[in-house]
Design an enzyme around this catalytic site. Structure first.
Site, PDB file in Angstrom:
ATOM      1  N   GLU A  38       0.810  -1.212   0.000  1.00 41.75           N
ATOM      2  CA  GLU A  38       0.000   0.000   0.000  1.00 41.75           C
ATOM      3  C   GLU A  38       0.857   1.282   0.000  1.00 41.75           C
ATOM      4  O   GLU A  38       1.745   1.457   0.847  1.00 41.75           O
ATOM      5  CB  GLU A  38      -0.937  -0.033   1.223  1.00 41.75           C
ATOM      6  CG  GLU A  38      -1.853   1.166   1.367  1.00 41.75           C
ATOM      7  CD  GLU A  38      -2.819   1.342   0.210  1.00 41.75           C
ATOM      8  OE1 GLU A  38      -3.419   0.342  -0.215  1.00 41.75           O
ATOM      9  OE2 GLU A  38      -2.959   2.476  -0.266  1.00 41.75           O
ATOM     10  N   THR A  82      -6.044   1.471  -5.336  1.00 41.29           N
ATOM     11  CA  THR A  82      -5.619   0.070  -5.226  1.00 41.29           C
ATOM     12  C   THR A  82      -6.310  -0.809  -6.267  1.00 41.29           C
ATOM     13  O   THR A  82      -5.683  -1.658  -6.904  1.00 41.29           O
ATOM     14  CB  THR A  82      -5.948  -0.517  -3.836  1.00 41.29           C
ATOM     15  OG1 THR A  82      -5.480   0.358  -2.832  1.00 41.29           O
ATOM     16  CG2 THR A  82      -5.292  -1.881  -3.652  1.00 41.29           C
ATOM     17  N   HIS A 197      -1.507   3.259   4.836  1.00 39.37           N
ATOM     18  CA  HIS A 197      -2.532   3.966   4.064  1.00 39.37           C
ATOM     19  C   HIS A 197      -2.721   5.366   4.649  1.00 39.37           C
ATOM     20  O   HIS A 197      -2.649   5.536   5.861  1.00 39.37           O
ATOM     21  CB  HIS A 197      -3.845   3.182   4.123  1.00 39.37           C
ATOM     22  CG  HIS A 197      -4.874   3.641   3.137  1.00 39.37           C
ATOM     23  ND1 HIS A 197      -5.549   4.829   3.273  1.00 39.37           N
ATOM     24  CD2 HIS A 197      -5.306   3.071   1.988  1.00 39.37           C
ATOM     25  CE1 HIS A 197      -6.368   4.973   2.249  1.00 39.37           C
ATOM     26  NE2 HIS A 197      -6.243   3.923   1.451  1.00 39.37           N
ATOM     27  N   ASP A 256       1.325  -0.115  -4.947  1.00 43.74           N
ATOM     28  CA  ASP A 256       0.076  -0.008  -5.717  1.00 43.74           C
ATOM     29  C   ASP A 256      -0.100   1.365  -6.381  1.00 43.74           C
ATOM     30  O   ASP A 256      -0.584   1.468  -7.499  1.00 43.74           O
ATOM     31  CB  ASP A 256      -1.157  -0.396  -4.878  1.00 43.74           C
ATOM     32  CG  ASP A 256      -1.406   0.479  -3.660  1.00 43.74           C
ATOM     33  OD1 ASP A 256      -0.529   1.285  -3.287  1.00 43.74           O
ATOM     34  OD2 ASP A 256      -2.502   0.351  -3.070  1.00 43.74           O
ATOM     35  N   HIS A 257       0.317   2.438  -5.675  1.00 51.03           N
ATOM     36  CA  HIS A 257       0.166   3.802  -6.205  1.00 51.03           C
ATOM     37  C   HIS A 257       0.877   4.747  -5.256  1.00 51.03           C
ATOM     38  O   HIS A 257       1.368   4.324  -4.208  1.00 51.03           O
ATOM     39  CB  HIS A 257      -1.313   4.179  -6.343  1.00 51.03           C
ATOM     40  CG  HIS A 257      -2.107   3.925  -5.092  1.00 51.03           C
ATOM     41  ND1 HIS A 257      -2.006   4.692  -3.972  1.00 51.03           N
ATOM     42  CD2 HIS A 257      -2.973   2.918  -4.772  1.00 51.03           C
ATOM     43  CE1 HIS A 257      -2.781   4.213  -3.026  1.00 51.03           C
ATOM     44  NE2 HIS A 257      -3.383   3.123  -3.473  1.00 51.03           N
TER      45      HIS A 257
HETATM   46  C1  GP9 Z   1      -8.990  -0.810   0.728  1.00 56.69           C
HETATM   47  C2  GP9 Z   1      -7.549  -0.714   0.371  1.00 56.69           C
HETATM   48  C3  GP9 Z   1      -7.119   0.701   0.200  1.00 56.69           C
HETATM   49  O1  GP9 Z   1      -9.492  -2.105   0.749  1.00 56.69           O
HETATM   50  O2  GP9 Z   1      -7.274  -1.476  -0.751  1.00 56.69           O
HETATM   51  O3  GP9 Z   1      -7.672   1.249  -0.926  1.00 56.69           O
HETATM   52  P1  GP9 Z   1      -7.113   2.580  -1.582  1.00 56.69           P
HETATM   53  O4  GP9 Z   1      -7.743   3.731  -0.869  1.00 56.69           O
HETATM   54  O5  GP9 Z   1      -5.641   2.614  -1.456  1.00 56.69           O
HETATM   55  O6  GP9 Z   1      -7.550   2.477  -3.000  1.00 56.69           O
HETATM   56 MN    MN Z   2      -3.966   1.596  -2.107  1.00 56.89          MN
END
Ligand code: GP9
Ligand code: MN
Length: 425
Positions: A38, A82, A197, A256-257
């Protein structure tokens, strides 16, 4: 479905290559353990904050002989965050320019990584301690033919072992081991972490390094949260080794980003020791770490070529010895030389070997300087100025490609494609 021939032709001519991966089949029949990390960005790798190393474990992997580390690997996500990164990895198609394709086209027909691995006898699953309807995952995973989703209810979540969005990453991996150990092999299991996150809150006892000290609390909190994830992944490697699964698997770790948005540019420029974050810098900050770790392999290295999330599907399939000959994809194997030569971001920006195009300006990728386009010495011949801008021909391909990918999704065009006569299916 009458656009399919055009799309197939484009993919054959502009994307795919006959060059075979030098690593084709090297991980045949192995399990694939995919860690979607994340919000981590590449700038933390081999870097320090307050004089302290941020990611000691991931840094050790960069130099590990069993690891390929891609240092110029870009995320290509937009509003679906994500879920967009999952979409890219599964399908080698682009997410949409607005909304989240997981929500808007969760019932489409796809031909994703999970489905293709399923057809090869793999058990496919996603493990993520969050509500299964977040990002419409329950429905999308059905469409992607993921065999099982271990969501929030598969975990013991208490006040003590959770923070922010839910279960902390360390207990998440620990509690996941019982599922992994009883899973039918070979398996493809995707672990989606959660602790790192936004807004990157962490309990004091989980903080191994100090926060940064700037005007942005977000950036300040980011570093200890990244370190926590680094430690969680390290512990997970230990558990994999202990269980014996390690040597029969390959482990992929992918950011992921971005985690730090441009709202924090001022603090970011201070951290990076720059006067400002230019549009060029902003694009370069979209790099996320990408590791492919192959236990037992001894020729790993750092790869500097420009790569991105769109490339993951063909790369992994080839490592597992599975042909993509019949697939429709917009990415390339990251181990071959004959790739299409650019990575398109979802907003139409792109990165090629030589150039970075953003906001209509063409930059030299190595120097970050705008490229002179000779407009004043224009001969007056039509198209001359246009061809003088070296970004223009690539920009055209990027637009074409994003449009074709969109039309597959909007038209649900894979309903009309028979993928079944592929060699391996
Ligand atoms: C939520 C997690 C985070 O299940 O994958 O999502 P994001 O906000 O990073 O897209
Ligand atoms: Mn994410």
């Amino acid at each position: 479905g009458n656009e399919i021939p055009e799309i197939k032709e484009y993919v054959e001519e502009e994307v795919k290559s006959d060059e075979e991966s030098p690593l084709k089949g090297i991980a045949e029949d192995r399990n694939v353990i995919f860690i979607s990390a994340e919000s981590i960005q590449s700038f933390v790798i081999n870097n320090k904050v307050n004089g302290q190393v941020i990611t000691p474990f991931l840094n050790s992997l960069v130099n590990d002989e069993s690891t390929f580390y891609f240092e110029n690997f870009y995320h290509q996500t937009l509003q679906g965050k994500t879920s967009d990164s999952e979409f890219l990895v599964e399908n080698s198609l682009y997410p949409l320019s607005r909304g989240a394709v997981f929500f808007t086209h969760g019932q489409n027909e796809y031909h994703g990584l999970s489905e293709m691995l399923n057809n090869q006898g793999y058990f496919t699953s996603v493990l993520h301690a969050n509500n299964k309807s977040f990002w419409n995952r329950d429905q999308m995973y059905d469409s992607l033919e993921v065999d099982h989703f271990y969501g929030e209810e598969a975990y013991e979540v208490t006040e003590e072992n959770s923070i922010g969005w839910g279960l902390k990453d360390k207990p998440f991996f620990e509690q996941s081991m019982k599922y992994l150990q009883t899973m039918e092999q070979p398996f493809y299991s995707k672990f989606i972490t959660l602790t790192n996150h936004f807004p990157f809150h962490l309990d004091k006892e989980d903080r191994s390094i100090e926060k940064y000290d700037s005007s942005s609390n977000t950036l300040n909190n980011f570093f200890p949260a990244v370190r926590y994830m680094d430690e969680a992944i390290e512990e997970f490697f230990g558990q994999l080794k202990q269980s014996g699964l390690y040597k029969d698997s390959i482990i992929v770790i992918m950011g992921d980003h971005y985690g730090i948005s441009e709202n924090h540019n001022k603090a970011m420029s201070r951290y990076l020791g720059k006067d400002e974050i230019t549009p060029y810098d902003h694009v370069q900050l979209q790099r996320v770490p990408m590791f492919i770790h192959i236990p037992g392999y001894e020729d790993g290295k750092v790869i500097s070529e420009v790569t991105g999330q769109i490339d993951v599907k063909p790369t992994l399939l080839h490592l597992l010895g599975i042909s993509t000959e019949n697939d429709i994809q917009f990415g390339n194997d990251m181990f071959i030389d004959d790739r299409k030569g650019y990575i398109a971001l979802r907003n139409g920006d792109f990165i090629s070997d030589k150039y970075i195009s953003t906001g209509g300006i063409c930059y030299n990728r190595k120097t970050g300087e705008p490229v002179e386009t000779d407009e004043e010495t224009d001969t007056g011949v039509q198209d001359e100025t246009e061809t003088a801008n070296p970004c223009t021909p690539i920009k055209k391909k990027v637009e074409k490609e994003l449009g074709l990918s969109d039309s597959i999704i909007y038209g649900d065009l894979f309903r009309f494609v028979d993928f079944s006569n592929s060699k391996n299916e």
